[in-house]
Design an enzyme around this catalytic site. Structure first.
Site, mmCIF file in Angstrom:
data_model
loop_
_atom_site.group_PDB
_atom_site.id
_atom_site.type_symbol
_atom_site.label_atom_id
_atom_site.label_comp_id
_atom_site.label_asym_id
_atom_site.label_seq_id
_atom_site.Cartn_x
_atom_site.Cartn_y
_atom_site.Cartn_z
ATOM 1 N N CYS A 163 -6.647 1.092 9.817
ATOM 2 C CA CYS A 163 -5.094 0.753 9.575
ATOM 3 C C CYS A 163 -4.520 1.186 11.076
ATOM 4 C CB CYS A 163 -4.513 1.455 8.551
ATOM 5 S SG CYS A 163 -2.879 1.386 8.130
ATOM 6 N N PHE B 203 -7.477 4.936 4.963
ATOM 7 C CA PHE B 203 -7.071 3.963 6.085
ATOM 8 C C PHE B 203 -8.367 3.224 6.865
ATOM 9 C CE2 PHE B 203 -3.517 7.132 5.175
ATOM 10 C CZ PHE B 203 -2.611 6.242 5.037
ATOM 11 N N THR C 202 0.856 -1.256 0.043
ATOM 12 C CA THR C 202 -0.129 0.097 0.106
ATOM 13 C C THR C 202 0.843 1.379 -0.018
ATOM 14 O OG1 THR C 202 -0.023 -0.329 2.328
ATOM 15 C CG2 THR C 202 -1.961 -1.093 1.249
HETATM 16 MN MN1 MNH Z 1 -2.817 -0.520 6.415
HETATM 17 C C1 MNH Z 1 -5.526 -2.060 8.032
HETATM 18 C C2 MNH Z 1 -4.893 1.073 4.297
HETATM 19 C C3 MNH Z 1 -0.395 1.247 5.337
HETATM 20 C C4 MNH Z 1 -0.831 -2.651 8.462
HETATM 21 N N1 MNH Z 1 -4.959 -0.448 6.099
HETATM 22 C C5 MNH Z 1 -5.842 -1.165 6.708
HETATM 23 C C6 MNH Z 1 -7.346 -0.977 6.235
HETATM 24 C C7 MNH Z 1 -6.931 -0.163 5.143
HETATM 25 C C8 MNH Z 1 -5.558 0.166 5.279
HETATM 26 C C9 MNH Z 1 -8.072 0.626 4.356
HETATM 27 C C10 MNH Z 1 -8.457 -1.503 6.879
HETATM 28 C C11 MNH Z 1 -8.987 -2.564 5.981
HETATM 29 C C12 MNH Z 1 -10.483 -2.928 6.277
HETATM 30 O O1 MNH Z 1 -11.108 -2.263 6.881
HETATM 31 O O2 MNH Z 1 -10.781 -4.247 6.043
HETATM 32 N N2 MNH Z 1 -2.477 0.794 5.035
HETATM 33 C C13 MNH Z 1 -3.611 1.308 4.315
HETATM 34 C C14 MNH Z 1 -2.912 2.198 3.424
HETATM 35 C C15 MNH Z 1 -1.481 2.295 3.660
HETATM 36 C C16 MNH Z 1 -1.406 1.411 4.848
HETATM 37 C C17 MNH Z 1 -3.647 3.088 2.267
HETATM 38 C C18 MNH Z 1 -0.516 2.926 3.027
HETATM 39 C C19 MNH Z 1 -0.565 4.084 2.526
HETATM 40 N N3 MNH Z 1 -0.963 -0.861 7.024
HETATM 41 C C20 MNH Z 1 0.074 0.048 6.541
HETATM 42 C C21 MNH Z 1 1.263 -0.201 6.922
HETATM 43 C C22 MNH Z 1 1.313 -1.319 7.783
HETATM 44 C C23 MNH Z 1 -0.253 -1.510 7.785
HETATM 45 C C24 MNH Z 1 2.806 0.721 6.690
HETATM 46 C C25 MNH Z 1 2.129 -1.881 9.051
HETATM 47 C C26 MNH Z 1 3.055 -1.378 9.133
HETATM 48 N N4 MNH Z 1 -3.234 -2.082 7.959
HETATM 49 C C27 MNH Z 1 -2.312 -2.476 8.582
HETATM 50 C C28 MNH Z 1 -2.733 -3.719 9.535
HETATM 51 C C29 MNH Z 1 -4.468 -3.559 9.294
HETATM 52 C C30 MNH Z 1 -4.627 -2.549 8.309
HETATM 53 C C31 MNH Z 1 -2.320 -4.745 10.501
HETATM 54 C C32 MNH Z 1 -5.233 -4.216 10.140
HETATM 55 C C33 MNH Z 1 -5.749 -3.563 11.293
HETATM 56 C C34 MNH Z 1 -6.795 -4.422 12.425
HETATM 57 O O3 MNH Z 1 -7.922 -4.818 11.850
HETATM 58 O O4 MNH Z 1 -6.620 -4.636 13.465
#
Ligand code: MNH
Length: 476
Positions: free
Chosen positions: A409, A402, A272
């Site tokens: 996120c 996010f 992402t």
């Molecule tokens: Mn990320 C959940 C977008 C970077 C770790 N992330 C989500 C969700 C979105 C999302 C949207 C929710 C999905 C859902 O509702 O089903 N994340 C992003 C975007 C970026 C991003 C657009 C960068 C730009 N994410 C990151 C990074 C990490 C990360 C960097 C780790 C270091 N994300 C996660 C994790 C979850 C998540 C772990 C799940 C959280 C949970 O449900 O507890």
């Protein structure tokens, strides 16, 4: 859920549903194309399964109510459970490992933790600039490929003290190839239900098993390295998972769950952010005024020093660079959709009855183009939509790159700090020249990325500024 009467794309046909014009490789862009004009709630049918899609800030706001709705591990996410199991991203809300891991890992995502990751992020950024310095003035670089190397190194090194050696390889690390294979398999499963095994074929299933084994072997290696005597007690993600007990219950994460979490962070933590950086570079190099403003900002912060040593504080001062990232994530939110399910029987939008457990999908590129929020030209790239005070003029749930609620996120601050730092350093160091003939082509593999986007890079010429400064000095 009764979907009769909901608007749907034209040309619906018996048995196949709305499959005309639907490409298994571009579900998000198809929804974007069909969805505009269909109103806040519409439906698409895959075979006999109707899928309900919601757009517009009003309804997405209603769905953000955590009392009535929760995350749904839906199409495309459910298929990822073979990689992520009950890890944070793919866990069902009621699986005990979600709360357990969430509470154990939250301390790794505080502002203080970000300050700890900062030097490692700078170090990885310098691996990228070393690689680009060597290519400067030469053939164009493949932006998404290099951003992927960068973000994978960053999460590997900050989270697990592990280097994939991405910048020393000409081919992707075997973990990455296996991951891409497994993601592709997961994405195909979404579209070939029902009767997957027949349509996907035995070969693909065997191939997928090999990919998963390759991924598991690497993670087990990373964990074994850390468990060796003398490996140290770093309080990174892995350190927390191996050593910390839950603050209230005293429970630890079990080894299988730790493996799922490592995969989750490696995958969610880099695809992402890499896409976000790539789209930001795409839009900047197509908008000279925005590029000039961003470059002026980084020059104010780092001056003419050709080798600045960026501090954590300086990165937080790159407000315009941050706006560029926000606006890029508006147009191409790189995790392009999420699902919400009803906690109890309810009605949304005053018209659609949902029973407990029924779910809908929220495609973010549609939400982020709602003309009632973003104006007549929502396609226009305008970073100042995120200027101070502007967010207050919008409904609170108009912008959701996010996600939402307690399952939003966990890595948001991590991603924003990393991306702002790297984009800032690249703008400070290089002149970036796009291929004028390039037309944006977005590839989807659960996340979205610009495909085939290249840039010609050269070091910025600071001699003019230096000469001007010297003249000013000598005349003083
Ligand atoms: Mn990320 C959940 C977008 C970077 C770790 N992330 C989500 C969700 C979105 C999302 C949207 C929710 C999905 C859902 O509702 O089903 N994340 C992003 C975007 C970026 C991003 C657009 C960068 C730009 N994410 C990151 C990074 C990490 C990360 C960097 C780790 C270091 N994300 C996660 C994790 C979850 C998540 C772990 C799940 C959280 C949970 O449900 O507890």
């Amino acid at each position: 859920m009764d979907t009769t009467g909901l608007p749907h794309p034209p040309w619906r046909i018996p048995f196949l549903g709305d499959l005309i014009g639907v490409h298994p490789r571009t579900p998000v862009q198809d929804t974007l194309r069909f969805g505009r004009g269909l109103g806040p709630i519409f439906t698409r049918k895959f075979f006999s399964r109707p899928i309900v899609i919601v757009q517009g800030a009003d309804l997405v706001g209603e769905l953000a109510d955590e009392k009535r709705f929760a995350k749904h591990v839906g199409l495309g996410v459910r298929e990822l459970r073979q990689i992520g199991g009950d890890g944070l991203f793919t866990a069902h809300n009621d699986e005990p490992n979600w709360q357990r891991a969430h509470d154990i890992l939250m301390p790794a995502f505080t502002q203080k933790s970000m300050q700890g990751y900062h030097p490692v992020m700078v170090d990885v950024a310098r691996q990228l600039t070393a690689a680009w310095d060597a290519r400067a003035g030469g053939p164009p670089v493949d932006v998404a490929a290099d951003m992927t190397k960068l973000t994978l190194e960053t999460i590997g090194q900050t989270g697990f003290g592990y280097s994939f050696g991405s910048f020393d390889r000409s081919e992707p690390h075997p973990y990455v190839s296996a991951m891409v294979g497994a993601l592709r398999f997961a994405q195909r499963q979404v579209f070939y239900l029902p009767g997957i095994s027949k349509i996907l074929g035995r070969k693909a299933i065997q191939r997928n098993a090999v990919d998963l084994a390759t991924m598991n072997a690497l993670v087990d290696d990373v964990i074994a390295e850390r468990s060796k005597p003398g490996a140290g007690q770093a309080q990174d993600l892995l350190g927390l998972m191996l050593s910390v007990r839950h603050p209230e219950t005293g429970e630890r994460l079990d080894p299988l769950n730790i493996r799922y979490q490592v995969h989750t962070f490696l995958v969610a933590g880099h695809e992402t952010t890499s896409g976000a950086l790539s789209f930001a570079l795409y839009y900047l190099t197509r908008h000279p005024a925005a590029l000039a403003q961003a470059q002026a900002e980084v020059d104010r912060v780092w001056g003419d020093d050709p080798e600045p040593d960026p501090t954590f504080q300086q990165v937080t001062k790159l407000r315009y660079v941050r706006r560029v990232l926000d606006e890029s994530l508006r147009l191409w939110p790189t995790a392009p959709a999420y699902f919400r399910e009803a906690r109890e029987d309810t009605v949304i939008g005053g018209r659609l009855k949902m029973n407990k457990g029924d779910w809908v999908i929220v495609p973010l590129p549609l939400l982020h183009r709602d003309p009632t929020v973003w104006g007549d030209d929502p396609e226009a790239f305008e970073p100042d939509r995120f200027a101070p005070g502007r967010a207050k003029e919008r409904p609170p749930h108009a912008y959701k790159p996010f996600g939402t609620g307690e399952r939003a996120c966990i890595g948001r601050q991590f991603a924003i700090h990393e991306a702002t730092l790297v984009l800032g350093l690249l703008l400070h160091r290089y002149e970036l020249k796009p291929d004028p003939g390039y037309q944006l082509r977005v590839t989807e593999l659960l996340t979205v990325k610009p495909a085939g986007f290249t840039l010609e890079i050269s070091r910025r010429d600071r001699s003019r500024d230096t000469a001007a400064a010297a003249t000013a000095e000598s005349s003083a």
